[in-house]
Design a protein around this motif. Structure first.
Motif, mmCIF file in Angstrom:
data_model
loop_
_atom_site.group_PDB
_atom_site.id
_atom_site.type_symbol
_atom_site.label_atom_id
_atom_site.label_comp_id
_atom_site.label_asym_id
_atom_site.label_seq_id
_atom_site.Cartn_x
_atom_site.Cartn_y
_atom_site.Cartn_z
ATOM 1 N N LEU A 160 4.687 -4.537 -0.782
ATOM 2 C CA LEU A 160 3.279 -4.644 -1.170
ATOM 3 C C LEU A 160 3.010 -5.979 -1.858
ATOM 4 O O LEU A 160 1.993 -6.628 -1.593
ATOM 5 C CB LEU A 160 2.891 -3.480 -2.087
ATOM 6 C CG LEU A 160 2.303 -2.255 -1.374
ATOM 7 C CD1 LEU A 160 3.267 -1.701 -0.329
ATOM 8 C CD2 LEU A 160 1.957 -1.164 -2.376
ATOM 9 N N ILE A 165 1.185 -4.645 3.076
ATOM 10 C CA ILE A 165 0.666 -3.273 3.069
ATOM 11 C C ILE A 165 -0.041 -2.922 4.374
ATOM 12 O O ILE A 165 0.147 -1.838 4.931
ATOM 13 C CB ILE A 165 -0.252 -3.022 1.846
ATOM 14 C CG1 ILE A 165 -0.747 -1.567 1.822
ATOM 15 C CG2 ILE A 165 -1.431 -3.981 1.812
ATOM 16 C CD1 ILE A 165 0.322 -0.541 1.650
ATOM 17 N N LYS A 169 1.170 -0.070 7.125
ATOM 18 C CA LYS A 169 0.297 1.023 7.578
ATOM 19 C C LYS A 169 0.161 1.036 9.107
ATOM 20 O O LYS A 169 0.097 2.094 9.728
ATOM 21 C CB LYS A 169 -1.073 0.922 6.906
ATOM 22 C CG LYS A 169 -1.032 1.318 5.432
ATOM 23 C CD LYS A 169 -2.394 1.226 4.768
ATOM 24 C CE LYS A 169 -2.330 1.741 3.337
ATOM 25 N NZ LYS A 169 -3.635 1.586 2.635
ATOM 26 N N GLU A 191 -0.865 1.797 -5.928
ATOM 27 C CA GLU A 191 -0.844 1.560 -4.484
ATOM 28 C C GLU A 191 0.391 2.190 -3.831
ATOM 29 O O GLU A 191 0.317 2.754 -2.739
ATOM 30 C CB GLU A 191 -0.879 0.043 -4.214
ATOM 31 C CG GLU A 191 -1.558 -0.314 -2.922
ATOM 32 C CD GLU A 191 -1.807 -1.809 -2.775
ATOM 33 O OE1 GLU A 191 -2.517 -2.192 -1.842
ATOM 34 O OE2 GLU A 191 -1.276 -2.585 -3.599
ATOM 35 N N GLU A 194 -0.162 5.899 -3.724
ATOM 36 C CA GLU A 194 -1.112 6.229 -2.656
ATOM 37 C C GLU A 194 -0.406 6.210 -1.290
ATOM 38 O O GLU A 194 -0.603 7.094 -0.453
ATOM 39 C CB GLU A 194 -2.266 5.215 -2.669
ATOM 40 C CG GLU A 194 -3.332 5.482 -1.620
ATOM 41 C CD GLU A 194 -4.330 4.335 -1.499
ATOM 42 O OE1 GLU A 194 -4.970 4.232 -0.439
ATOM 43 O OE2 GLU A 194 -4.448 3.530 -2.443
ATOM 44 N N LEU A 195 0.454 5.184 -1.100
ATOM 45 C CA LEU A 195 1.224 5.085 0.145
ATOM 46 C C LEU A 195 2.141 6.295 0.292
ATOM 47 O O LEU A 195 2.231 6.903 1.367
ATOM 48 C CB LEU A 195 2.040 3.789 0.139
ATOM 49 C CG LEU A 195 2.864 3.476 1.388
ATOM 50 C CD1 LEU A 195 1.961 3.176 2.575
ATOM 51 C CD2 LEU A 195 3.798 2.291 1.123
#
Length: 269
Positions: A160, A165, A169, A191, A194-195
């Motif tokens: 990240l 990022i 994804k 972050e 969240e991932l």
């Protein structure tokens, strides 16, 4: 505890013992049983904790103990932020899997694509990759990720930090839903969480890294200084303290070259 107690196959134990290892590190002792049981994993671990073997050994065990969904297809994917880490992880896979009938290869940018394309075309069980090169080759239809059984995101926080990022994804969108996912990170930002929440299914959590602590044996000092005086202050500190070994971090390669040239001009090698 020793490696014999981790329910690893004799072929893997033999390779581990040949490397001179008898006792697993804390991350290995905690992560290996969780992965072998088929759980998703969220692991807090830095480089140097033995985390690579923490996912490599159980991954090799799981893949070698069950038939491939499709012969020659990629069965496991390890994503890393840098080519150096990718090469190191793939070497570990070869070392620990030397007595198993599994193949692996590594792909990263900065080198020619053709040898990597040829290697993948011959069939490979475990692929270690950096996100950019992986997406390049997938976009050219050289890589099929639809049979991946195990995914590892190694050093997710660095991925990240380095701006990967969106690439990560994109890669995740190419993978099957029914895979086992392992996420390793030294730190856990919002972050990263969240991932992890979007990727991991009812994960087990393992934490061997103290939560964002500073190292007690290092004295930390800050010098507020304008951007155009930073190199002068650095040269002054090196000379004033008569430091013989100094490690300087810069934000860019261009900046690193400028600092090195400046110091050399000041007579500091």
């Amino acid at each position: 505890m020793n490696f014999d107690q981790l329910n690893l196959a004799p072929a893997i134990l033999r390779a581990v013992q040949e490397q001179g290892y008898t006792t697993p590190t804390p991350i290995q002792a905690q992560a290996i049983p969780v992965v072998l049981e088929g759980h998703d994993l969220l692991a807090g671990a830095q480089t140097g904790t033995g985390k690579t073997a923490g996912f490599t050994l159980p991954m090799l065990q799981l893949l070698s103990s069950r038939p491939a969904r499709q012969p020659g297809a990629i069965r496991a994917l390890v994503l890393t932020p840098t080519r150096e880490l990718a090469a190191q992880v793939e070497e570990s896979i070869r070392v620990y899997g030397k007595y198993l009938d599994l193949t692996s290869t590594v792909i990263f940018g900065g080198v020619g694509m053709n040898p990597q394309i040829n290697r993948i075309a011959r069939g490979v069980d475990i692929l270690v990759a950096t996100p950019g090169r992986l997406l390049d080759l997938e976009g050219q239809n050289h890589i099929d990720l639809s049979n991946v059984e195990i995914l590892v995101l190694d050093e997710a926080d660095r991925m990240l930090d380095m701006g990967f990022i969106h690439d990560v994804k994109k890669v995740l969108a190419l993978l099957p839903k029914d895979k086992q996912s392992l996420l390793f990170s030294a730190t856990f930002s919002d972050e990263i969480r969240e991932l992890a929440n979007g990727l991991l299914k009812s994960p087990k959590s393992v934490q061997v890294t103290p939560p964002n602590t500073t190292v007690e044996r290092i004295a930390q000092v800050i010098y507020p200084v304008g951007r155009n005086r930073k190199k002068d202050v650095l040269a002054h500190l090196i000379g004033e303290n008569d430091w013989s070994q100094v490690l300087v971090f810069t934000r860019t390669k261009f900046g690193a070259n400028k600092v090195a040239d400046f110091l050399n001009d000041k007579g500091i090698k």
